[in-house]
Design a protein around this motif. Structure first.
Motif, mmCIF file in Angstrom:
data_model
loop_
_atom_site.group_PDB
_atom_site.id
_atom_site.type_symbol
_atom_site.label_atom_id
_atom_site.label_comp_id
_atom_site.label_asym_id
_atom_site.label_seq_id
_atom_site.Cartn_x
_atom_site.Cartn_y
_atom_site.Cartn_z
ATOM 1 N N LEU A 92 -13.109 28.367 -1.766
ATOM 2 C CA LEU A 92 -14.139 27.552 -2.400
ATOM 3 C C LEU A 92 -13.958 26.079 -2.056
ATOM 4 C CD1 LEU A 92 -14.256 29.133 -5.982
ATOM 5 C CD2 LEU A 92 -15.688 29.678 -4.019
ATOM 6 N N MET A 93 -15.036 25.450 -1.603
ATOM 7 C CA MET A 93 -15.045 24.010 -1.382
ATOM 8 C C MET A 93 -16.434 23.481 -1.664
ATOM 9 S SD MET A 93 -14.603 21.579 1.965
ATOM 10 C CE MET A 93 -16.347 21.098 1.944
ATOM 11 N N GLY A 94 -16.509 22.353 -2.351
ATOM 12 C CA GLY A 94 -17.785 21.711 -2.631
ATOM 13 C C GLY A 94 -17.610 20.207 -2.620
ATOM 14 N N VAL A 95 -18.721 19.492 -2.492
ATOM 15 C CA VAL A 95 -18.685 18.029 -2.462
ATOM 16 C C VAL A 95 -19.685 17.495 -3.470
ATOM 17 C CG1 VAL A 95 -19.034 15.964 -1.057
ATOM 18 C CG2 VAL A 95 -18.021 18.021 -0.026
ATOM 19 N N ALA A 96 -19.267 16.479 -4.225
ATOM 20 C CA ALA A 96 -20.151 15.815 -5.185
ATOM 21 C C ALA A 96 -20.220 14.330 -4.871
ATOM 22 C CB ALA A 96 -19.638 16.015 -6.612
ATOM 23 N N ASP A 97 -21.408 13.757 -4.983
ATOM 24 C CA ASP A 97 -21.554 12.310 -4.903
ATOM 25 C C ASP A 97 -20.927 11.688 -6.145
ATOM 26 O OD1 ASP A 97 -23.003 9.671 -5.456
ATOM 27 O OD2 ASP A 97 -23.705 10.133 -3.446
ATOM 28 N N ALA A 98 -20.206 10.593 -5.971
ATOM 29 C CA ALA A 98 -19.485 9.983 -7.093
ATOM 30 C C ALA A 98 -20.406 9.514 -8.212
ATOM 31 C CB ALA A 98 -18.634 8.813 -6.594
ATOM 32 N N THR A 99 -21.682 9.314 -7.919
ATOM 33 C CA THR A 99 -22.605 8.846 -8.955
ATOM 34 C C THR A 99 -23.001 9.963 -9.923
ATOM 35 O OG1 THR A 99 -24.547 9.275 -7.556
ATOM 36 C CG2 THR A 99 -23.539 7.088 -7.394
ATOM 37 N N ARG A 100 -22.717 11.199 -9.602
ATOM 38 C CA ARG A 100 -23.124 12.312 -10.462
ATOM 39 C C ARG A 100 -22.419 12.318 -11.818
ATOM 40 N NH1 ARG A 100 -23.574 17.567 -6.362
ATOM 41 N NH2 ARG A 100 -25.497 16.882 -5.294
ATOM 42 N N TRP A 101 -21.328 11.611 -11.959
ATOM 43 C CA TRP A 101 -20.582 11.598 -13.219
ATOM 44 C C TRP A 101 -21.288 10.792 -14.295
ATOM 45 C CZ3 TRP A 101 -18.394 13.514 -9.080
ATOM 46 C CH2 TRP A 101 -17.315 14.379 -9.194
ATOM 47 N N ARG A 102 -22.227 9.941 -13.893
ATOM 48 C CA ARG A 102 -22.919 9.089 -14.855
ATOM 49 C C ARG A 102 -23.721 9.943 -15.841
ATOM 50 N NH1 ARG A 102 -24.996 4.888 -10.155
ATOM 51 N NH2 ARG A 102 -22.898 4.121 -9.589
ATOM 52 N N GLY A 103 -23.442 9.739 -17.108
ATOM 53 C CA GLY A 103 -24.127 10.513 -18.132
ATOM 54 C C GLY A 103 -23.443 11.817 -18.469
ATOM 55 N N GLU A 104 -22.444 12.220 -17.680
ATOM 56 C CA GLU A 104 -21.730 13.475 -17.927
ATOM 57 C C GLU A 104 -20.479 13.265 -18.766
ATOM 58 O OE1 GLU A 104 -22.312 16.679 -17.124
ATOM 59 O OE2 GLU A 104 -24.254 16.274 -16.196
ATOM 60 N N VAL A 105 -19.704 12.239 -18.415
ATOM 61 C CA VAL A 105 -18.450 11.944 -19.111
ATOM 62 C C VAL A 105 -18.347 10.430 -19.293
ATOM 63 C CG1 VAL A 105 -17.269 13.982 -18.189
ATOM 64 C CG2 VAL A 105 -17.162 11.826 -16.932
ATOM 65 N N PRO A 106 -17.480 9.942 -20.195
ATOM 66 C CA PRO A 106 -17.328 8.492 -20.365
ATOM 67 C C PRO A 106 -16.963 7.801 -19.052
ATOM 68 C CG PRO A 106 -16.282 9.657 -22.173
ATOM 69 C CD PRO A 106 -16.688 10.702 -21.171
ATOM 70 N N GLU A 107 -17.352 6.546 -18.932
ATOM 71 C CA GLU A 107 -17.227 5.823 -17.666
ATOM 72 C C GLU A 107 -15.801 5.766 -17.130
ATOM 73 O OE1 GLU A 107 -18.384 1.446 -15.744
ATOM 74 O OE2 GLU A 107 -18.872 1.915 -17.827
ATOM 75 N N GLU A 108 -14.820 5.664 -18.022
ATOM 76 C CA GLU A 108 -13.445 5.536 -17.543
ATOM 77 C C GLU A 108 -12.940 6.787 -16.838
ATOM 78 O OE1 GLU A 108 -13.048 6.134 -22.116
ATOM 79 O OE2 GLU A 108 -14.460 5.232 -20.685
ATOM 80 N N TYR A 109 -13.666 7.921 -17.017
ATOM 81 C CA TYR A 109 -13.295 9.163 -16.357
ATOM 82 C C TYR A 109 -14.065 9.387 -15.051
ATOM 83 C CZ TYR A 109 -10.991 10.259 -20.773
ATOM 84 O OH TYR A 109 -10.180 10.224 -21.879
ATOM 85 N N HIS A 110 -14.934 8.453 -14.697
ATOM 86 C CA HIS A 110 -15.687 8.573 -13.454
ATOM 87 C C HIS A 110 -14.754 8.395 -12.261
ATOM 88 C CE1 HIS A 110 -19.801 7.342 -15.398
ATOM 89 N NE2 HIS A 110 -19.180 8.302 -16.066
ATOM 90 N N PRO A 111 -15.005 9.090 -11.163
ATOM 91 C CA PRO A 111 -14.141 8.944 -9.989
ATOM 92 C C PRO A 111 -14.110 7.533 -9.423
ATOM 93 C CG PRO A 111 -16.102 10.246 -9.474
ATOM 94 C CD PRO A 111 -16.048 10.117 -10.958
ATOM 95 N N ASP A 112 -15.246 6.808 -9.481
ATOM 96 C CA ASP A 112 -15.243 5.450 -8.949
ATOM 97 C C ASP A 112 -14.665 4.445 -9.943
ATOM 98 O OD1 ASP A 112 -17.392 5.723 -10.635
ATOM 99 O OD2 ASP A 112 -18.887 4.928 -9.253
#
Length: 259
Positions: free
Chosen positions: A17-37
């Protein structure tokens, strides 16, 4: 081009299994401090790989067999994500791998039952699966019996689409099988898993050398791995009406290796 190279590398190293996510996808999903960027400023993409937990090793859980399998898979994920990050670094794209378990042991989880980065959310946002009632990511091939690892990179890589289907059938097997009733029947994100109860139970198993628990993922009926092993009927895990031969095998394993 880069994505195909990574996919080929994963295939060559038995990473299914391998997948890729754009780093902006975390917005609205989890608090900002947990975002990859936020964790790695400049991150543009997150590469997620998944390795399965082989169902027969898991079925005796909690046991030394599953505990050892769990550690082995975690170690492989740390090694593979490091190698992917280094490959990207050598290609001129600053990257960093995230450790599989970002916490200092089960006692740390009792104090604060959250890691600094969620590989589960990364797997979901990379299109590898959807959340089940047990707050684990379910995949078509292995259900929730997968461990994930992540690489944060400055490279812009074509992202995979987020799955729009719902893999969880709401069968309630994980809810009823949980030994500490930590799984909510409401589902993610409305229902919250009782992380404290789960962590405390895992701590009790850790003192015996047989952590983690694994029960909520072994009883999940989702995953084509069940067909491979002839385990389509999850009733085999029930003490009443289960498979006697399998029950004897699992009990034999559980009698060994625990402190």
């Amino acid at each position: 081009m880069m994505k195909k190279i990574l996919q080929r590398w994963c295939t060559d190293h038995e990473i299914p299994l391998m997948g890729v996510a754009d780093a902006t996808r975390w917005r609205g999903e989890v608090p900002e401090e947990y975002h990859p960027d936020s964790i790695y400023p400049g991150c543009r993409s997150v590469i997620v790989i998944g390795l399965p937990i082989h169902l027969p090793s898991l079925e005796s859980s909690p046991s030394i067999q599953y505990a050892e399998m769990y550690r082995t898979v975690n170690s492989l994920l740390d090694q593979y994500t490091y190698r992917i990050a280094e490959r990207l670094n050598q290609a001129g794209f600053p990257s960093v791998s995230i450790p599989r378990d970002g916490y200092g042991g089960i006692e740390a989880l009792i104090k604060n039952p959250v890691a600094f980065f969620s590989h589960r959310h990364a797997a979901y946002l990379a299109g590898l699966g959807t959340f089940g009632l047990n707050n684990m990511v379910l995949t078509p091939a292995y259900g929730p019996r997968v461990r994930f690892g992540s690489v944060l990179t400055t490279a812009v890589i074509e992202p995979d689409p987020i799955r729009e289907d719902e893999l969880c059938t709401r069968c309630m097997e994980c809810v009823t099988a949980c030994p500490v009733r930590a799984v909510s029947s409401e589902g993610y994100p409305e229902g919250k898993t009782n992380k404290q109860a789960c962590a405390k139970y895992s701590a009790s198993l850790s003192r015996k050398g047989i952590s983690p628990c694994g029960i909520c993922i072994k009883v999940c009926p989702i995953g084509s791995d069940r067909i491979l092993y002839g385990r389509e009927d999850t009733g085999i895990y029930r003490k009443e009406g289960g498979d006697p031969a399998l029950q004897r095998a699992w009990e034999h394993i559980r009698r060994h290796g625990a402190l």
